[in-house]
Design a protein around this motif. Structure first.
Motif, PDB file in Angstrom:
ATOM      1  N   ALA A 328       0.830  -1.216   0.000  1.00  0.00           N
ATOM      2  CA  ALA A 328       0.000   0.000   0.000  1.00  0.00           C
ATOM      3  C   ALA A 328       0.856   1.255   0.000  1.00  0.00           C
ATOM      4  CB  ALA A 328      -0.916  -0.001   1.225  1.00  0.00           C
ATOM      5  N   PHE A 329       2.124   1.111   0.362  1.00  0.00           N
ATOM      6  CA  PHE A 329       3.016   2.272   0.471  1.00  0.00           C
ATOM      7  C   PHE A 329       4.144   2.261  -0.550  1.00  0.00           C
ATOM      8  CE2 PHE A 329       1.894   0.876   4.889  1.00  0.00           C
ATOM      9  CZ  PHE A 329       0.861   1.788   5.081  1.00  0.00           C
ATOM     10  N   SER A 330       4.526   1.057  -1.009  1.00  0.00           N
ATOM     11  CA  SER A 330       5.689   0.965  -1.887  1.00  0.00           C
ATOM     12  C   SER A 330       5.638  -0.338  -2.674  1.00  0.00           C
ATOM     13  CB  SER A 330       6.980   1.021  -1.066  1.00  0.00           C
ATOM     14  OG  SER A 330       8.120   0.754  -1.851  1.00  0.00           O
ATOM     15  N   GLY A 331       6.213  -0.315  -3.866  1.00  0.00           N
ATOM     16  CA  GLY A 331       6.333  -1.523  -4.664  1.00  0.00           C
ATOM     17  C   GLY A 331       7.669  -2.209  -4.477  1.00  0.00           C
ATOM     18  N   ASP A 332       8.510  -1.660  -3.613  1.00  0.00           N
ATOM     19  CA  ASP A 332       9.848  -2.199  -3.382  1.00  0.00           C
ATOM     20  C   ASP A 332      10.127  -2.159  -1.885  1.00  0.00           C
ATOM     21  OD1 ASP A 332      12.544  -2.755  -3.108  1.00  0.00           O
ATOM     22  OD2 ASP A 332      13.192  -1.446  -4.741  1.00  0.00           O
ATOM     23  N   SER A 333       9.983  -3.318  -1.226  1.00  0.00           N
ATOM     24  CA  SER A 333      10.113  -3.338   0.228  1.00  0.00           C
ATOM     25  C   SER A 333      11.533  -3.027   0.686  1.00  0.00           C
ATOM     26  CB  SER A 333       9.680  -4.708   0.779  1.00  0.00           C
ATOM     27  OG  SER A 333      10.508  -5.742   0.276  1.00  0.00           O
ATOM     28  N   ILE A 348      14.241  -1.924   9.944  1.00  0.00           N
ATOM     29  CA  ILE A 348      13.460  -3.145   9.778  1.00  0.00           C
ATOM     30  C   ILE A 348      14.139  -3.999   8.706  1.00  0.00           C
ATOM     31  CG2 ILE A 348      11.282  -2.093  10.494  1.00  0.00           C
ATOM     32  CD1 ILE A 348      10.545  -1.815   7.534  1.00  0.00           C
ATOM     33  N   THR A 349      13.641  -5.207   8.489  1.00  0.00           N
ATOM     34  CA  THR A 349      14.260  -6.140   7.549  1.00  0.00           C
ATOM     35  C   THR A 349      13.402  -6.287   6.292  1.00  0.00           C
ATOM     36  OG1 THR A 349      15.150  -7.385   9.422  1.00  0.00           O
ATOM     37  CG2 THR A 349      15.168  -8.474   7.286  1.00  0.00           C
ATOM     38  N   PRO A 350      13.990  -6.131   5.101  1.00  0.00           N
ATOM     39  CA  PRO A 350      13.222  -6.299   3.860  1.00  0.00           C
ATOM     40  C   PRO A 350      12.937  -7.762   3.568  1.00  0.00           C
ATOM     41  CG  PRO A 350      15.527  -5.893   3.348  1.00  0.00           C
ATOM     42  CD  PRO A 350      15.387  -5.746   4.845  1.00  0.00           C
ATOM     43  N   GLY A 351      11.849  -7.999   2.847  1.00  0.00           N
ATOM     44  CA  GLY A 351      11.418  -9.358   2.555  1.00  0.00           C
ATOM     45  C   GLY A 351      12.397 -10.169   1.732  1.00  0.00           C
ATOM     46  N   ARG A 352      13.249  -9.513   0.943  1.00  0.00           N
ATOM     47  CA  ARG A 352      14.149 -10.267   0.075  1.00  0.00           C
ATOM     48  C   ARG A 352      15.163 -11.101   0.857  1.00  0.00           C
ATOM     49  NH1 ARG A 352      18.001  -5.991  -3.092  1.00  0.00           N
ATOM     50  NH2 ARG A 352      15.993  -5.095  -3.712  1.00  0.00           N
ATOM     51  N   ASP A 353      15.328 -10.837   2.142  1.00  0.00           N
ATOM     52  CA  ASP A 353      16.215 -11.673   2.948  1.00  0.00           C
ATOM     53  C   ASP A 353      15.634 -13.064   3.179  1.00  0.00           C
ATOM     54  OD1 ASP A 353      18.616 -10.431   3.396  1.00  0.00           O
ATOM     55  OD2 ASP A 353      18.030  -9.493   5.271  1.00  0.00           O
ATOM     56  N   PHE A 354      14.343 -13.248   2.948  1.00  0.00           N
ATOM     57  CA  PHE A 354      13.690 -14.497   3.312  1.00  0.00           C
ATOM     58  C   PHE A 354      13.236 -15.308   2.103  1.00  0.00           C
ATOM     59  CE2 PHE A 354      12.945 -11.234   6.543  1.00  0.00           C
ATOM     60  CZ  PHE A 354      13.682 -11.793   7.578  1.00  0.00           C
ATOM     61  N   GLY A 355      13.645 -14.886   0.910  1.00  0.00           N
ATOM     62  CA  GLY A 355      13.279 -15.610  -0.290  1.00  0.00           C
ATOM     63  C   GLY A 355      12.956 -14.661  -1.418  1.00  0.00           C
ATOM     64  N   SER A 356      12.325 -15.208  -2.446  1.00  0.00           N
ATOM     65  CA  SER A 356      11.994 -14.397  -3.611  1.00  0.00           C
ATOM     66  C   SER A 356      10.496 -14.306  -3.881  1.00  0.00           C
ATOM     67  CB  SER A 356      12.691 -14.973  -4.858  1.00  0.00           C
ATOM     68  OG  SER A 356      12.295 -16.325  -5.074  1.00  0.00           O
ATOM     69  N   GLU A 360       9.133  -8.504  -2.621  1.00  0.00           N
ATOM     70  CA  GLU A 360       9.102  -7.043  -2.770  1.00  0.00           C
ATOM     71  C   GLU A 360       7.920  -6.408  -2.053  1.00  0.00           C
ATOM     72  OE1 GLU A 360       6.301  -8.688  -5.690  1.00  0.00           O
ATOM     73  OE2 GLU A 360       8.351  -9.213  -5.079  1.00  0.00           O
ATOM     74  N   LYS A 361       6.970  -7.233  -1.593  1.00  0.00           N
ATOM     75  CA  LYS A 361       5.777  -6.720  -0.920  1.00  0.00           C
ATOM     76  C   LYS A 361       5.910  -6.658   0.601  1.00  0.00           C
ATOM     77  CE  LYS A 361       2.360  -8.430  -4.290  1.00  0.00           C
ATOM     78  NZ  LYS A 361       1.621  -7.173  -4.499  1.00  0.00           N
ATOM     79  N   PHE A 362       6.915  -7.364   1.168  1.00  0.00           N
ATOM     80  CA  PHE A 362       6.907  -7.582   2.606  1.00  0.00           C
ATOM     81  C   PHE A 362       8.158  -7.072   3.308  1.00  0.00           C
ATOM     82  CE2 PHE A 362       3.842 -10.631   1.039  1.00  0.00           C
ATOM     83  CZ  PHE A 362       2.838 -10.612   2.007  1.00  0.00           C
ATOM     84  N   VAL A 363       7.969  -6.716   4.570  1.00  0.00           N
ATOM     85  CA  VAL A 363       9.074  -6.413   5.483  1.00  0.00           C
ATOM     86  C   VAL A 363       8.799  -7.146   6.797  1.00  0.00           C
ATOM     87  CG1 VAL A 363       9.567  -4.143   4.482  1.00  0.00           C
ATOM     88  CG2 VAL A 363       7.975  -4.329   6.420  1.00  0.00           C
ATOM     89  N   ARG A 364       9.871  -7.354   7.558  1.00  0.00           N
ATOM     90  CA  ARG A 364       9.707  -7.989   8.868  1.00  0.00           C
ATOM     91  C   ARG A 364      10.008  -6.987   9.963  1.00  0.00           C
ATOM     92  NH1 ARG A 364      13.974 -12.267  11.186  1.00  0.00           N
ATOM     93  NH2 ARG A 364      14.943 -10.269  11.756  1.00  0.00           N
ATOM     94  N   PHE A 365       9.097  -6.899  10.926  1.00  0.00           N
ATOM     95  CA  PHE A 365       9.309  -6.129  12.149  1.00  0.00           C
ATOM     96  C   PHE A 365       9.609  -7.112  13.275  1.00  0.00           C
ATOM     97  CE2 PHE A 365       6.586  -3.460   9.563  1.00  0.00           C
ATOM     98  CZ  PHE A 365       7.030  -2.172   9.806  1.00  0.00           C
TER      99      PHE A 365
END
Length: 386
Positions: A328-333, A348-356, A360-365
């Motif tokens: 909802a805020f960005s196309g590139d996490s 925070i941690t971007p989703g690309r650390d956890f796979g593919s 690009e949609k997710f981040v981890r808090f």
């Protein structure tokens, strides 16, 4: 010669760095410059090790208990772990099946080392802990990442496993609760996965390193075709002691013993003596209080982030993470995470650390910091989004 490019083994081409390390390095640089960064990127409890554990470690040093232990671990610690499974989960586990290791990472290396031949496959969920796929590659195997959606609670379905299983597949690896999603697999879901891999004589590897924060274990499924990994790092607050364990099928223990002797000989001796205090009532009482603190943090941060417009698929049942959809805020996490650090001093941690898969949609808090700091972080995120 100095300055020449190093010649690396081919396997290193598939070993990716943690992208969050760039964010962590930048955050620490900001800290050093006197900027106040709210850290929600690191998956390490902010509590120090419980006092009884520290005191037990000090006593072991004072008593000169600093020599090698057996490769499988201190017999007293293996028995204490077995007793813990009985008292906490009502599961009878023979101490002879328990292998004490240098952290859960050491446990996974042993398991993969005795199971995986070059070219054989290990199925796992995407998103998931990135080191798992890298460790499979280290042993010449192929990590097959299966995308899981938020709408399926980020959980692998047994038919998904069956569709991707072929003659070269050796094992399925799952985590419950999972990093980065915090999702918990029910015993029924684990049973379906266990049955799916047993039919072709495969192995189920279950990572339960966040298990103390919940009250279930895959060991209730049985003893065959199942490896369970656990750790003293998360629930027990002993990250720096580097200590974990395996519960293995009996027939695999001699091979695990032989490989441990050749890789690291034994887990750290002082850490093993300290861990004997982890199961004392006084320690467990402290850990239960901390579990309630994590629950309070989770409830606050979940509600706060949802109110800000982050999409999160239900409250996580375990671990200490929220995996949030930022589309909802960005196309590139990854860019979102970098901007949040640069402009709001929240890491925070971007989703690309956890796979593919949809990374690009997710981040981890990570709610591994004090509630007051989480509230400050939320205030900054709200201003950033505004």
């Amino acid at each position: 010669m100095p300055g020449n490019k190093p010649v690396l083994a081919h396997r290193m081409a598939g070993i990716a760095p943690f992208h969050v390390m760039d964010i962590l390095a930048k955050a620490r640089e900001m800290d050093a410059r006197g900027l106040d960064v709210v850290h929600m990127e690191v998956g390490e409890p902010d509590f120090s090790s419980p006092r009884p554990v520290i005191e037990a470690g000090i006593r072991s040093l004072q008593q000169g208990l600093t020599h090698y232990t057996p490769a499988l671990g201190l017999p007293a610690l293996r028995q204490a772990i077995a007793d813990y499974y009985l008292s906490r989960f009502g599961v009878q586990v023979d101490a002879s099946r328990i292998v004490v290791t240098p952290g859960a990472s050491g446990a996974l290396q042993l398991i993969l080392g005795v199971l995986i031949n070059p070219g054989e496959k290990v199925l796992m969920a995407d998103p998931g802990y990135p080191c798992n796929r890298h460790m499979v590659r280290m042993f010449g195997g192929e990590a097959v990442s299966l995308g899981v959606k938020a709408s399926q609670d980020f959980a692998l379905a047994n038919d998904q496993v069956i569709r991707h299983w072929d003659r070269s597949t050796r094992a399925l690896m799952v985590a419950t609760p999972a990093n980065p999603t915090g999702r918990l697999l029910s015993l029924q879901q684990l049973r379906f996965l266990y049955d799916a891999v047993r039919a072709p004589d495969g192995m189920l590897i279950v990572d339960e390193i966040y298990q103390g924060l919940v009250y279930e274990t895959a060991l209730k499924l049985g003893q065959d075709n199942l490896f369970v990994v656990n750790s003293f790092s998360k629930f027990f607050g002993m990250t720096g002691w580097r200590l974990g364990w395996i519960v293995a099928p009996e027939e695999y223990v001699p091979a695990l013993d032989r490989l441990a002797q050749n890789i690291f000989l034994a887990a750290p001796t002082v850490a093993q003596h300290a861990a004997l205090a982890a199961f004392q009532p006084a320690t467990l009482s402290v850990l239960e209080e901390r579990r309630e603190v994590f629950q309070e943090r989770r409830d606050y941060l979940y509600d706060a982030l949802v109110n800000l417009g982050f999409r999160i698929q239900g409250k996580p049942e375990g671990a200490f993470y929220l995996y949030a959809d930022v589309s909802a805020f960005s196309g590139d996490s990854f860019d979102f995470a970098r901007q949040l650090l640069d402009r709001a001093a929240v890491a925070i941690t971007p989703g690309r650390d956890f796979g593919s898969y949809r990374a690009e949609k997710f981040v981890r808090f990570a709610y591994t910091t004090d509630l007051s700091r989480l509230k400050l972080g939320v205030e900054r995120i709200a201003a950033f989004l505004g």
